[in-house]
Design a protein around this motif. Structure first.
Motif, PDB file in Angstrom:
ATOM      1  N   UNK A   6      47.747 -37.516  26.630  1.00  0.00           N
ATOM      2  CA  UNK A   6      49.344 -37.305  26.229  1.00  0.00           C
ATOM      3  C   UNK A   6      49.909 -36.744  27.258  1.00  0.00           C
ATOM      4  N   UNK A   7      49.369 -35.656  27.804  1.00  0.00           N
ATOM      5  CA  UNK A   7      50.099 -35.013  28.909  1.00  0.00           C
ATOM      6  C   UNK A   7      50.320 -35.715  30.192  1.00  0.00           C
ATOM      7  N   UNK A   8      49.117 -36.501  30.497  1.00  0.00           N
ATOM      8  CA  UNK A   8      49.180 -37.390  31.419  1.00  0.00           C
ATOM      9  C   UNK A   8      50.240 -38.582  31.299  1.00  0.00           C
ATOM     10  N   UNK A  13      55.850 -40.631  32.468  1.00  0.00           N
ATOM     11  CA  UNK A  13      57.015 -41.040  31.620  1.00  0.00           C
ATOM     12  C   UNK A  13      58.132 -40.153  32.530  1.00  0.00           C
ATOM     13  N   UNK A  14      57.966 -39.225  32.786  1.00  0.00           N
ATOM     14  CA  UNK A  14      59.015 -38.176  33.758  1.00  0.00           C
ATOM     15  C   UNK A  14      59.115 -38.614  34.762  1.00  0.00           C
ATOM     16  N   UNK A 106      70.469 -49.006  30.008  1.00  0.00           N
ATOM     17  CA  UNK A 106      71.528 -48.114  30.489  1.00  0.00           C
ATOM     18  C   UNK A 106      70.716 -47.289  31.881  1.00  0.00           C
ATOM     19  N   UNK A 107      71.442 -46.380  32.264  1.00  0.00           N
ATOM     20  CA  UNK A 107      70.974 -45.642  33.370  1.00  0.00           C
ATOM     21  C   UNK A 107      69.546 -44.732  33.129  1.00  0.00           C
ATOM     22  N   UNK A 108      69.254 -44.607  31.736  1.00  0.00           N
ATOM     23  CA  UNK A 108      68.101 -43.959  31.525  1.00  0.00           C
ATOM     24  C   UNK A 108      67.016 -44.610  31.455  1.00  0.00           C
ATOM     25  N   UNK A 109      67.062 -46.016  31.851  1.00  0.00           N
ATOM     26  CA  UNK A 109      66.026 -46.827  32.060  1.00  0.00           C
ATOM     27  C   UNK A 109      65.312 -47.466  30.998  1.00  0.00           C
TER      28      UNK A 109
END
Length: 216
Positions: A6-8, A13-14, A106-109
């Motif tokens: 989950x952390x990976x 995603x970030x 949108x710009x958030x992808x």
């Protein structure tokens, strides 16, 4: 506490969100100021990161701008892999391509690449497309992105057809043809008077390809 997976996943995603934010920032500033008047530092500030972070993702302003084209191609390849195995190849390709042009982004992808089948597409996306396809300074970066995009799609086509992407002509021929269909449709859409929805042009282009490009 979350699992390592989950952390990976969150980290990836970030990273993807940062990449998309930098790409859109480069497009916005280049459209507003002209590419020559935009520095890497400006793009980084617009996206809320450091110039060093920009350099971790892209080697140039042109690469950052052309990344929208490459990222869409990767989404099309992923969409093709997700289509039912029993679906005819050209039908699956048409569904995969249209899925990335019909949804809004949108710009958030989130979603697909922004223009969709809308008669009034997102202005930022439209200006970005014009910038990528008409500015001579971006020719090299856009060509590199287009080549990488065709490689991504060829790999998905090879998997679907059981071909060898390195030895067989077929996957790369089909991927190249699809890339040309998208490029020609976008060019015609940009200059159509009166306006024509891009999804209409794409469907027609892909239909003609699937039929072997019969003489009109």
């Amino acid at each position: 506490m979350g699992t390592e997976g989950e952390r990976l996943g969150l980290r990836e995603r970030k990273k993807q969100e940062t990449r998309i934010a930098l790409s859109w920032a480069a497009i916005r500033l280049a459209v507003e100021r002209g590419l020559d008047n935009v520095r890497v530092e400006d793009i980084a500030a617009e996206a809320g990161v450091s110039p060093r972070t920009f350099n971790n993702y892209f080697s140039s302003k042109g690469e950052a701008i052309a990344a929208r084209h490459l990222d869409r191609a990767r989404l099309i390849a992923d969409e093709l892999r997700a289509r039912p195995a029993s679906e005819p190849l050209w039908e699956a390709i048409a569904h995969a391509v249209m899925a990335r042009f019909t949804l809004r982004q949108g710009a958030e992808g989130q979603g697909a690449e922004g223009a969709g089948g809308q008669d009034t597409p997102d202005r930022q996306w439209l200006d970005g497309v014009r910038l990528m396809t008409t500015d001579p300074a971006l020719t090299g970066a856009f060509l590199q992105a287009a080549t990488a995009a065709e490689t991504e799609l060829a790999a998905a086509i090879a998997e679907r057809t059981g071909a060898d992407v390195d030895r067989d002509l077929y996957p790369r021929l089909v991927a190249g043809a699809v890339g040309v269909a998208i490029r020609v449709s976008m060019q015609q859409w940009l200059h159509a008077d009166p306006p024509v929805p891009i999804n209409q042009l794409l469907r027609d282009a892909l239909r003609q390809l699937s039929m072997g490009l019969p003489v009109p």
